[in-house]
Design an enzyme around this catalytic site. Structure first.
Site, PDB file in Angstrom:
ATOM      1  N   GLY A 175       0.832  -1.211   0.000  1.00 35.62           N
ATOM      2  CA  GLY A 175       0.000   0.000   0.000  1.00 35.62           C
ATOM      3  C   GLY A 175       0.860   1.253   0.000  1.00 35.62           C
ATOM      4  NE  ARG A 204      -1.127  -5.026  -1.056  1.00 29.86           N
ATOM      5  CZ  ARG A 204      -1.760  -3.901  -0.677  1.00 29.86           C
ATOM      6  NH1 ARG A 204      -2.635  -3.333  -1.484  1.00 29.86           N
ATOM      7  NH2 ARG A 204      -1.521  -3.366   0.492  1.00 29.86           N
ATOM      8  CG  ASP A 238       3.138  -6.703   7.976  1.00 30.82           C
ATOM      9  OD1 ASP A 238       2.567  -6.323   6.939  1.00 30.82           O
ATOM     10  OD2 ASP A 238       2.524  -7.173   8.956  1.00 30.82           O
ATOM     11  CB  THR A 261       2.171   0.781   6.197  1.00 30.52           C
ATOM     12  OG1 THR A 261       0.790   0.600   6.528  1.00 30.52           O
ATOM     13  CG2 THR A 261       2.986   0.425   7.424  1.00 30.52           C
ATOM     14  CG  ASP A 320      -2.441   0.069   7.705  1.00 29.66           C
ATOM     15  OD1 ASP A 320      -3.223   0.983   7.388  1.00 29.66           O
ATOM     16  OD2 ASP A 320      -2.283  -0.953   7.019  1.00 29.66           O
ATOM     17  CG  ASP A 363       0.395  -2.615  10.250  1.00 33.69           C
ATOM     18  OD1 ASP A 363       1.362  -1.990   9.765  1.00 33.69           O
ATOM     19  OD2 ASP A 363      -0.301  -3.387   9.571  1.00 33.69           O
ATOM     20  NE  ARG A 383      -2.709  -3.620   5.286  1.00 28.01           N
ATOM     21  CZ  ARG A 383      -1.632  -4.183   4.781  1.00 28.01           C
ATOM     22  NH1 ARG A 383      -1.728  -5.031   3.787  1.00 28.01           N
ATOM     23  NH2 ARG A 383      -0.439  -3.906   5.244  1.00 28.01           N
TER      24      ARG A 383
HETATM   25  P1  ADP Z   1       2.479  -4.271   2.700  1.00 20.93           P
HETATM   26  O1  ADP Z   1       3.933  -4.244   2.398  1.00 20.93           O
HETATM   27  O2  ADP Z   1       1.854  -2.911   2.639  1.00 20.93           O
HETATM   28  O3  ADP Z   1       2.179  -5.038   3.982  1.00 20.93           O
HETATM   29  P2  ADP Z   1       1.471  -6.554   1.119  1.00 20.93           P
HETATM   30  O4  ADP Z   1       1.219  -7.407   2.314  1.00 20.93           O
HETATM   31  O5  ADP Z   1       0.454  -6.515   0.053  1.00 20.93           O
HETATM   32  O6  ADP Z   1       1.740  -5.031   1.497  1.00 20.93           O
HETATM   33  O7  ADP Z   1       2.859  -7.039   0.485  1.00 20.93           O
HETATM   34  C1  ADP Z   1       3.412  -6.385  -0.650  1.00 20.93           C
HETATM   35  C2  ADP Z   1       4.099  -7.373  -1.535  1.00 20.93           C
HETATM   36  O8  ADP Z   1       5.189  -7.996  -0.839  1.00 20.93           O
HETATM   37  C3  ADP Z   1       3.251  -8.552  -2.023  1.00 20.93           C
HETATM   38  O9  ADP Z   1       2.438  -8.222  -3.112  1.00 20.93           O
HETATM   39  C4  ADP Z   1       4.339  -9.545  -2.424  1.00 20.93           C
HETATM   40  O10 ADP Z   1       4.858  -9.231  -3.693  1.00 20.93           O
HETATM   41  C5  ADP Z   1       5.412  -9.297  -1.377  1.00 20.93           C
HETATM   42  N1  ADP Z   1       5.301 -10.318  -0.313  1.00 20.93           N
HETATM   43  C6  ADP Z   1       4.440 -10.354   0.719  1.00 20.93           C
HETATM   44  N2  ADP Z   1       4.596 -11.457   1.482  1.00 20.93           N
HETATM   45  C7  ADP Z   1       5.599 -12.169   0.885  1.00 20.93           C
HETATM   46  C8  ADP Z   1       6.246 -13.430   1.156  1.00 20.93           C
HETATM   47  N3  ADP Z   1       5.904 -14.185   2.200  1.00 20.93           N
HETATM   48  N4  ADP Z   1       7.236 -13.804   0.305  1.00 20.93           N
HETATM   49  C9  ADP Z   1       7.595 -13.062  -0.750  1.00 20.93           C
HETATM   50  N5  ADP Z   1       7.016 -11.878  -1.052  1.00 20.93           N
HETATM   51  C10 ADP Z   1       6.055 -11.432  -0.267  1.00 20.93           C
END
Ligand code: ADP
Length: 321
Positions: free
Chosen positions: A12, A73, A104, A126, A128, A130, A172
């Site tokens: 995000g 994403r 995260d 982020t 959030d 969080d 979230r």
């Molecule tokens: P944020 O970073 O805001 O928490 P997301 O949870 O959507 O957002 O994660 C962003 C991107 O990070 C995902 O679309 C993916 O490409 C990558 N990602 C998330 N979790 C994993 C994982 N366990 N292994 C590899 N890449 C990951």
């Protein structure tokens, strides 16, 4: 010895990400490093959407919301094949290290890069707030202020019509924005995902109590992770007879020019990321702790879970009387 650093924003978007990118670029160049901009997060890394950033590439970005590198994403990156091909592409562009600005999920991605041999540093970005290893995440202050200003406006009309407004704010699975704005806006009740609630005990009863003390309009803040805004509104109407309206603030909270706090913390965090890379650090998350910029290992950061502030929850109750 690091010579070329890549930088990407992932997950995000959050106001202040541009300030962090700018700090990475300008600190890097000041330390005689090349800085490569990776567009559209991990997707752009896999696709080779990469170009060198100069001092002027980041001019006029500090005050802008969003991220000029864009974010995405990326499902492909969740596989070993995806991470491997990302590393291959990083090598083609001569990158020795990558700075990942995101939440995260993005840090879990960074950990995968690190496990396959890429040097990485994460910056918490982020709205959030969080991420437990840091007291602050880039974008949180702007999002809170945007929500606060919107809720002030909602209160004006709730007051004119003697209504109850249920305002859903972002976050979230986390209730930090909800709790903070409930203090900033003097909400009559706040519902967060971290704490179980009952409509009677936590919403209807406070409304009756406030009415008996002379209030005639009410703001209930609901965290996105709780949902059920319409259900809560109809329960309020049915049990109290008070007209209850729902406002979902949504994406306005993710946009807008970053506040001074977001610009400053993002600038400090961006600079710190490059400084520790130049010192030979790897696999770390930049954090703000007790007012100081520091860094901790990614593995450790990903095992921590941020709690909601119990004292702030108690404070909202006292202050809403
Ligand atoms: P944020 O970073 O805001 O928490 P997301 O949870 O959507 O957002 O994660 C962003 C991107 O990070 C995902 O679309 C993916 O490409 C990558 N990602 C998330 N979790 C994993 C994982 N366990 N292994 C590899 N890449 C990951």
């Amino acid at each position: 010895m690091i010579k070329t650093v890549g930088v990407l924003t992932s997950g995000g978007d959050a106001p202040g990400m541009n300030a962090a990118i700018r700090a990475v670029v300008r600190t890097g160049i000041a330390m005689d490093l090349r800085v490569m901009g990776i567009y559209q997060g991990y997707q752009g890394l896999i696709n080779g959407e990469i170009k060198e950033l100069t001092l002027r590439s980041v001019s006029d970005t500090l005050q802008r919301g969003g991220t000029f590198l864009q974010s995405a994403r990326c499902k492909a990156f969740m596989t070993e094949k995806g991470v491997k091909s990302a590393i291959e592409v990083a090598k083609v562009f001569g990158m020795d290290a990558i700075v990942v600005i995101g939440g995260d999920g993005s840090f879990r991605g960074a950990r995968e890069l690190s496990r396959m041999g890429m040097t990485v540093v994460g910056i918490p970005g982020t709205i959030d707030n969080d991420i437990d290893c840091t007291d602050y995440t880039i974008g949180y202050d702007t999002a809170m202020n945007t929500a606060m200003e919107a809720i002030d406006k909602i209160r004006d009309t709730a007051s004119s019509h003697q209504r109850c407004s249920i305002v859903e704010v972002m976050g979230r699975g986390a209730g930090h924005i909800a709790l903070s704005v409930s203090i900033a806006n003097g909400a009559e009740a706040v519902i967060v995902p971290e704490k179980e609630y009952s409509i009677d005990e936590d919403i209807v009863k406070p409304i009756f109590e406030c009415r008996n003390r002379g209030k005639n309009h009410y703001i209930i803040i609901l965290a996105e992770g709780v949902g059920k805004a319409d259900e809560i509104a109809s329960a309020i109407h049915q049990k109290t007879g008070i007209d209850a309206r729902v406002s979902i603030l949504g994406y306005i909270q993710r946009g807008g020019s970053p506040t001074a706090r977001d610009r400053i913390e993002a600038s400090r965090m961006g600079a710190h990321a490059v400084e520790i890379l130049a010192k030979g650090c790897d696999s770390r998350i930049v954090a703000l702790k007790d007012g100081m910029i520091t860094d901790i290992p990614i593995e450790e950061a990903l095992q921590m879970k941020k709690e909601i502030s119990k004292s702030d929850l108690a404070l909202t109750k006292v202050l809403s009387l």
